[in-house]
Design a protein around this motif. Structure first.
Motif, PDB file in Angstrom:
ATOM      1  N   LEU A  56       0.836  -1.203   0.000  1.00 14.11           N
ATOM      2  CA  LEU A  56       0.000   0.000   0.000  1.00 14.11           C
ATOM      3  C   LEU A  56       0.871   1.253   0.000  1.00 14.11           C
ATOM      4  CD1 LEU A  56      -2.920   1.078   0.172  1.00 14.11           C
ATOM      5  CD2 LEU A  56      -2.693   1.050   2.659  1.00 14.11           C
ATOM      6  N   ALA A  57       1.986   1.185   0.726  1.00 15.04           N
ATOM      7  CA  ALA A  57       2.875   2.344   0.806  1.00 15.04           C
ATOM      8  C   ALA A  57       3.536   2.635  -0.537  1.00 15.04           C
ATOM      9  CB  ALA A  57       3.938   2.118   1.876  1.00 15.04           C
ATOM     10  N   ARG A  59       2.337   1.515  -3.427  1.00 12.72           N
ATOM     11  CA  ARG A  59       1.272   1.540  -4.435  1.00 12.72           C
ATOM     12  C   ARG A  59       1.535   0.574  -5.585  1.00 12.72           C
ATOM     13  NH1 ARG A  59      -0.151   8.054  -4.873  1.00 12.72           N
ATOM     14  NH2 ARG A  59      -0.590   8.349  -2.636  1.00 12.72           N
ATOM     15  N   ARG A  60       1.810  -0.675  -5.228  1.00 17.05           N
ATOM     16  CA  ARG A  60       2.029  -1.706  -6.241  1.00 17.05           C
ATOM     17  C   ARG A  60       0.919  -2.746  -6.122  1.00 17.05           C
ATOM     18  NH1 ARG A  60       8.014  -1.905  -5.350  1.00 17.05           N
ATOM     19  NH2 ARG A  60       7.801  -4.029  -4.541  1.00 17.05           N
ATOM     20  N   TRP A  61      -0.113  -2.590  -6.965  1.00 12.23           N
ATOM     21  CA  TRP A  61      -1.251  -3.507  -6.931  1.00 12.23           C
ATOM     22  C   TRP A  61      -1.587  -4.096  -8.295  1.00 12.23           C
ATOM     23  CZ3 TRP A  61      -2.420  -4.729  -2.139  1.00 12.23           C
ATOM     24  CH2 TRP A  61      -2.209  -3.796  -1.119  1.00 12.23           C
TER      25      TRP A  61
END
Length: 349
Positions: A56-57, A59-61
């Motif tokens: 989440l920190a 931002r790799r989704w």
């Protein structure tokens, strides 16, 4: 200067990662009276939480959608999750049952097992020194089996499970955080179900041991994720050969803790077996460093040859007054480098 600073930072990250993995035997005994399976389940559950926060920190989704659509990768992730479950669970059990030295042996012989699997499963060809190292490793296992009065099954299972895990991870080809997130996601439901069953039957130690014990169990997620994050930071900053050398730090620390801190016995036959293992690893390291050096020299030579080719063709063109014919028989600089063995791909094991 920036490149040197990056390499220095990468080296520190790598040392930090392997040092944490090497010192982790000090942590698992703190979780008693929790059993190995309960600790393993907590590790799976809390690791997913920590990794999810990290993703989440940064931002790799985007990789999640790609993974869900790729059934082959999903299957490989499931296999990786199964093998790392065996590895983690047995390692925790070994440490908490006074078998730290034998557990460290598993990670010493892991490079030898990886090489053997490469030959048997991938058809890789070994150099003579590598064959000598593998044969020395087999002799070490025989000596240790005689010393223990049984095969060193803890070491062998740890080595083969981790080698299999590494092989599968190579096929999956995902980043460290992403692959750990996927693997722990596969394990999350059964692990959480087991913890809920323990709580329902009154066998859970999560709350029974007090807030401090519960915090330590929750910290298994941090203990799992932080070294991996440091390793990932090192991997993009230092050559693979450097990481290959650093990997020996973890079993060295584990062995030292087993002998010096946990006071495990080391009769002469065990010293003999470990000495043979260390000899085998020394041979592998020397051979890998020599090959990497030769590869670099070959790449430089090919680059120099490719760069000199246009210079020798130019005078001929000027003399005849016509354009020089294309040098199709001489590789370009890019082709020469791409065809030369890449020293960064040499596994220092």
């Amino acid at each position: 200067m920036k490149g040197k600073n990056e390499q220095r930072a990468g080296l520190l990250y790598g040392i930090g990662a392997y040092a944490m993995w090497g010192l982790v035997p000090l942590f698992w005994p703190l979780l008693k009276p929790s059993g190995a399976i309960e600790i393993l389940a907590h590790r799976m559950v809390w690791s997913l939480g920590v990794v999810a926060v990290a993703l989440l920190a940064v931002r790799r989704w985007a990789w999640i959608g790609e993974l869900v659509r790729d059934r082959r990768k999903l299957g490989l992730i499931a296999v990786a999750a199964a093998t790392i479950t065996v590895n983690w669970g047995l390692y925790i059990w070994a440490v908490n049952n006074g078998q730290v030295v034998e557990a460290s042996l598993g990670y010493f012989i892991n490079p030898l097992v990886t090489i053997a699997m490469g030959v048997l499963l991938l058809g890789e060809r070994l150099r003579p020194v590598q064959w000598t190292a593998v044969a020395t490793g087999l002799a070490a296992v025989l000596v240790l089996a005689i010393g223990y009065g049984r095969p060193p099954w803890i070491s062998l299972v740890l080595a083969f499970s981790f080698a299999t895990y590494g092989l599968v991870k190579k096929k999956v080809n995902m980043g460290g955080l992403e692959s750990l997130a996927a693997e722990t996601a596969v394990l999350f439901v059964p692990a959480l179900g087991f913890l809920l069953w323990l709580a329902a039957t009154g066998r859970s130690t999560f709350t029974a041991g007090g807030a401090g014990h519960g915090f330590l169990l929750a910290a298994t997620g941090i203990v799992t994720a932080v070294p991996l994050i440091c390793f990932g930071a090192a991997a993009i900053r230092v050559p693979l050969s450097t990481l290959g050398l650093l990997q020996y730090l973890a079993p060295v620390f584990q062995f030292g803790l087993g002998v010096l801190y946990f006071k495990e016995s080391m009769p002469p036959e065990r010293w003999a077996g470990f000495a043979l293992v260390w000899l085998a690893l020394s041979l592998l390291t020397w051979d890998a460093l020599r090959t990497a050096r030769n590869n670099r020299a070959l790449a430089v030579k090919l680059l120099a040859t490719a760069a000199a080719a246009p210079a020798t063709a130019t005078p001929a063109a000027e003399t005849t007054g016509t354009a020089a014919p294309p040098t199709t028989g001489t590789p370009s600089a890019g082709t020469a480098l791409s065809d030369a063995p890449d020293p960064t791909q040499e596994k220092v094991t």
